[in-house]
Design a protein around this motif. Structure first.
Motif, PDB file in Angstrom:
ATOM      1  N   LEU A 116      39.267  47.209  40.342  1.00 30.08           N
ATOM      2  CA  LEU A 116      40.471  47.896  39.879  1.00 30.08           C
ATOM      3  C   LEU A 116      40.882  47.345  38.513  1.00 30.08           C
ATOM      4  O   LEU A 116      41.105  46.150  38.352  1.00 30.08           O
ATOM      5  CB  LEU A 116      41.604  47.703  40.884  1.00 30.08           C
ATOM      6  N   ASN A 117      40.969  48.206  37.542  1.00 35.69           N
ATOM      7  CA  ASN A 117      41.264  47.774  36.178  1.00 35.69           C
ATOM      8  C   ASN A 117      42.361  48.653  35.607  1.00 35.69           C
ATOM      9  O   ASN A 117      42.114  49.780  35.191  1.00 35.69           O
ATOM     10  CB  ASN A 117      40.004  47.856  35.311  1.00 35.69           C
ATOM     11  N   ASN A 139      40.948  39.667  45.250  1.00 36.98           N
ATOM     12  CA  ASN A 139      40.448  40.314  44.037  1.00 36.98           C
ATOM     13  C   ASN A 139      41.530  40.492  42.978  1.00 36.98           C
ATOM     14  O   ASN A 139      41.225  40.712  41.810  1.00 36.98           O
ATOM     15  CB  ASN A 139      39.843  41.680  44.377  1.00 36.98           C
ATOM     16  N   ASN A 140      42.798  40.433  43.402  1.00 34.05           N
ATOM     17  CA  ASN A 140      43.914  40.587  42.463  1.00 34.05           C
ATOM     18  C   ASN A 140      44.489  39.258  41.990  1.00 34.05           C
ATOM     19  O   ASN A 140      45.401  39.251  41.168  1.00 34.05           O
ATOM     20  CB  ASN A 140      45.038  41.397  43.115  1.00 34.05           C
ATOM     21  N   ARG A 141      43.984  38.168  42.513  1.00 32.76           N
ATOM     22  CA  ARG A 141      44.635  36.869  42.296  1.00 32.76           C
ATOM     23  C   ARG A 141      44.845  36.539  40.812  1.00 32.76           C
ATOM     24  O   ARG A 141      45.898  36.033  40.420  1.00 32.76           O
ATOM     25  CB  ARG A 141      43.813  35.765  42.967  1.00 32.76           C
ATOM     26  N   TYR A 142      43.851  36.828  39.990  1.00 33.81           N
ATOM     27  CA  TYR A 142      43.947  36.469  38.575  1.00 33.81           C
ATOM     28  C   TYR A 142      44.240  37.682  37.691  1.00 33.81           C
ATOM     29  O   TYR A 142      44.113  37.613  36.476  1.00 33.81           O
ATOM     30  CB  TYR A 142      42.659  35.777  38.121  1.00 33.81           C
ATOM     31  N   SER A 143      44.638  38.777  38.303  1.00 33.18           N
ATOM     32  CA  SER A 143      44.900  39.999  37.542  1.00 33.18           C
ATOM     33  C   SER A 143      46.131  39.832  36.648  1.00 33.18           C
ATOM     34  O   SER A 143      47.154  39.280  37.064  1.00 33.18           O
ATOM     35  CB  SER A 143      45.125  41.174  38.498  1.00 33.18           C
ATOM     36  N   SER A 144      46.022  40.326  35.421  1.00 38.88           N
ATOM     37  CA  SER A 144      47.168  40.322  34.513  1.00 38.88           C
ATOM     38  C   SER A 144      47.920  41.653  34.563  1.00 38.88           C
ATOM     39  O   SER A 144      48.797  41.905  33.740  1.00 38.88           O
ATOM     40  CB  SER A 144      46.699  40.044  33.079  1.00 38.88           C
ATOM     41  N   GLY A 165      48.778  39.691  40.149  1.00 40.90           N
ATOM     42  CA  GLY A 165      48.050  38.458  40.421  1.00 40.90           C
ATOM     43  C   GLY A 165      48.989  37.318  40.725  1.00 40.90           C
ATOM     44  O   GLY A 165      49.973  37.102  40.014  1.00 40.90           O
ATOM     45  N   HIS A 166      48.699  36.564  41.772  1.00 35.27           N
ATOM     46  CA  HIS A 166      49.596  35.500  42.206  1.00 35.27           C
ATOM     47  C   HIS A 166      49.038  34.101  41.945  1.00 35.27           C
ATOM     48  O   HIS A 166      49.493  33.122  42.532  1.00 35.27           O
ATOM     49  CB  HIS A 166      49.940  35.668  43.690  1.00 35.27           C
ATOM     50  N   ALA A 167      48.045  33.991  41.055  1.00 32.28           N
ATOM     51  CA  ALA A 167      47.572  32.667  40.643  1.00 32.28           C
ATOM     52  C   ALA A 167      48.628  32.009  39.753  1.00 32.28           C
ATOM     53  O   ALA A 167      49.312  32.685  38.980  1.00 32.28           O
ATOM     54  CB  ALA A 167      46.243  32.785  39.898  1.00 32.28           C
TER      55      ALA A 167
END
Length: 250
Positions: A116-117, A139-144, A165-167
């Motif tokens: 997903l982008n 898969n969303n952890r590092y998403s901006s 993203g929740h990192a």
């Protein structure tokens, strides 16, 4: 003397949003989602007239238009039996000359989050666990990506803009709907289909979906037109006539 840089906003629009086409994924084209989608078309037309490259939208929904949807949602009698995402996207593409994309099935997190982008993810779904699973998806952890969640009940609702993203090192620091409401994980929903307009209006006041969509539209417009926000959403109560902003705390 120390020079202090005064920030005009507590949350500034990501720079690339102002330079290139903004890629948006919308999940749910029902009551609120159909209103949000038509609002996005208006925003797209306006900002392109101002010289911006515009929006590219992909909308997901597996449901078809049924009679209780007419009037309560942004559908018409001629839409009966058609997939909600397809009929709305087709109408927008025809009227505005766009090439937006309809996905005529529900978004499945385990399958569709991989790859997903998008720049902005908008959720207009009525399943609490979906929101929790989306926030916890590895898969969303590092998403901006920025996440705009819209939810409502009978006459109240909320719109919350935050991180996907929740990192801890994520560049988007705004708390998400899941940060505010971790109890979404494990929450049971009690949504039953309405068989008539009377039943539908007994469970939801007619103006609530558009009221929530208007809040979402204002947030997106401020990001694209004014460059940022000092609040990340709002709580709405249409019976009391109130709209309470969610301030951003630095």
């Amino acid at each position: 003397m120390t020079n202090h840089i005064v920030k005009p906003f507590k949350f500034c629009t990501p720079d690339h949003w102002l330079r290139r086409c903004v890629n948006i994924c919308l999940m749910g084209v029902g009551g609120t989602g159909s209103e949000v989608l038509t609002s996005l078309a208006r925003i797209d037309y306006a900002i392109r007239a101002l010289g911006h490259p515009g929006l590219q939208v992909t909308a997901w929904d597996g449901d078809v238009v049924e009679r209780p949807n007419i009037g309560r949602q942004a559908f018409y009698p001629a839409d009966l039996g058609h997939n909600k995402a397809i009929i709305t996207i087709q109408r927008i593409n025809y009227l505005y000359g766009r090439d937006w994309v309809a996905m005529p099935h529900m978004f499945v997190i385990d399958r569709d989050c991989n790859g997903l982008n998008c720049d902005l993810l908008i959720t207009c779904v009525d399943v609490a666990q979906f929101r929790a699973d989306l926030a916890m998806c590895k898969n969303n952890r590092y998403s901006s990506c920025v996440w705009l969640d819209c939810g409502n009940g009978e006459s109240t609702g909320q719109v919350i803009l935050g991180r996907l993203g929740h990192a801890s090192e994520n560049p988007v620091k705004l708390p998400s709907v899941f940060d505010f409401h971790p109890e979404l994980d494990g929450m049971m929903d009690h949504n039953t289909p309405s068989c008539s307009m009377e039943e539908a209006l007994a469970s939801q006041d007619l103006p609530i979906n558009r009221a929530i969509a208007n809040v979402a539209m204002q947030l997106i417009w401020s990001l694209l037109r004014h460059g940022g926000l000092n609040h990340q959403g709002a709580f709405v109560d249409i019976r009391n006539g109130t709209q309470t902003p969610m301030n951003i705390f630095e």
